[in-house]
Design a protein around this motif. Structure first.
Motif, PDB file in Angstrom:
ATOM      1  N   LEU A  46      80.337  65.389   9.117  1.00 18.14           N
ATOM      2  CA  LEU A  46      79.451  65.075  10.478  1.00 18.14           C
ATOM      3  C   LEU A  46      78.455  64.157  10.404  1.00 18.14           C
ATOM      4  CD1 LEU A  46      77.317  68.911   8.931  1.00 18.14           C
ATOM      5  CD2 LEU A  46      78.951  68.591  10.735  1.00 18.14           C
ATOM      6  N   ARG A  77      79.753  72.676  13.845  1.00 16.31           N
ATOM      7  CA  ARG A  77      78.398  72.079  14.209  1.00 16.31           C
ATOM      8  C   ARG A  77      77.895  72.861  13.240  1.00 16.31           C
ATOM      9  NH1 ARG A  77      79.434  66.809  14.583  1.00 16.31           N
ATOM     10  NH2 ARG A  77      77.531  66.572  14.606  1.00 16.31           N
ATOM     11  N   MET A 109      81.142  68.447   4.357  1.00 16.33           N
ATOM     12  CA  MET A 109      80.485  68.641   5.446  1.00 16.33           C
ATOM     13  C   MET A 109      79.400  67.455   5.495  1.00 16.33           C
ATOM     14  SD  MET A 109      78.222  72.811   5.354  1.00 16.33           S
ATOM     15  CE  MET A 109      77.102  71.606   6.773  1.00 16.33           C
ATOM     16  N   CYS A 131      82.615  72.376  10.822  1.00 16.96           N
ATOM     17  CA  CYS A 131      82.589  71.458  11.325  1.00 16.96           C
ATOM     18  C   CYS A 131      82.197  70.052  12.579  1.00 16.96           C
ATOM     19  CB  CYS A 131      82.259  70.505   9.910  1.00 16.96           C
ATOM     20  SG  CYS A 131      80.888  70.840   8.738  1.00 16.96           S
ATOM     21  N   HIS A 132      83.315  70.211  13.140  1.00 12.43           N
ATOM     22  CA  HIS A 132      84.094  69.435  14.452  1.00 12.43           C
ATOM     23  C   HIS A 132      83.593  70.131  15.453  1.00 12.43           C
ATOM     24  CE1 HIS A 132      84.395  65.825  12.176  1.00 12.43           C
ATOM     25  NE2 HIS A 132      85.659  65.847  11.354  1.00 12.43           N
ATOM     26  N   ARG A 188      74.679  73.716  10.073  1.00 12.45           N
ATOM     27  CA  ARG A 188      73.603  73.102   9.035  1.00 12.45           C
ATOM     28  C   ARG A 188      73.260  73.172   7.532  1.00 12.45           C
ATOM     29  NH1 ARG A 188      69.868  70.931  12.695  1.00 12.45           N
ATOM     30  NH2 ARG A 188      70.764  70.556  14.943  1.00 12.45           N
ATOM     31  N   ARG A 222      86.523  71.552   7.438  1.00  9.40           N
ATOM     32  CA  ARG A 222      86.466  70.300   8.437  1.00  9.40           C
ATOM     33  C   ARG A 222      86.165  70.247   9.603  1.00  9.40           C
ATOM     34  NH1 ARG A 222      88.506  67.613   3.926  1.00  9.40           N
ATOM     35  NH2 ARG A 222      87.541  66.005   3.614  1.00  9.40           N
TER      36      ARG A 222
END
Length: 92
Positions: A54, A22, A50, A18-19, A24, A15
């Protein structure tokens, strides 16, 4: 919770990546965390995490989610606004 036992990756680390980064793809998540996929059994779980992170759908209590931080601030503001003012000991 450990999501990837090969690389010892936790859901919190995923997490956070992801923050902050970012990514994909799940491959990019591994790269953000300084490793590469090994057996691949965790890929679906990582993809699910994800999508939540996201998409702004993190579970309540996610320590790295900006939405969770905003909710905590809102709750703290509501509690402090509802709490009665404390009277100093000298005034009582």
């Amino acid at each position: 919770m450990i999501v990837c036992s090969c690389n010892v990756l936790t859901d919190t680390a995923i997490r956070t990546a992801c923050h902050t980064e970012r990514p994909r793809t799940t491959g990019e998540v591994y790269g953000c965390l300084g490793c590469s996929p090994q057996c691949g059994r965790c890929a679906r779980t990582i993809k699910s995490i994800m999508d939540q992170a996201l998409g702004g759908n993190c579970a309540a209590g996610c320590p790295v989610c900006p939405a969770a931080a905003a909710a905590a601030n809102t709750l703290e503001s509501a509690v402090s606004a509802a709490a009665p003012a404390q009277v100093p000991a000298e005034a009582a």
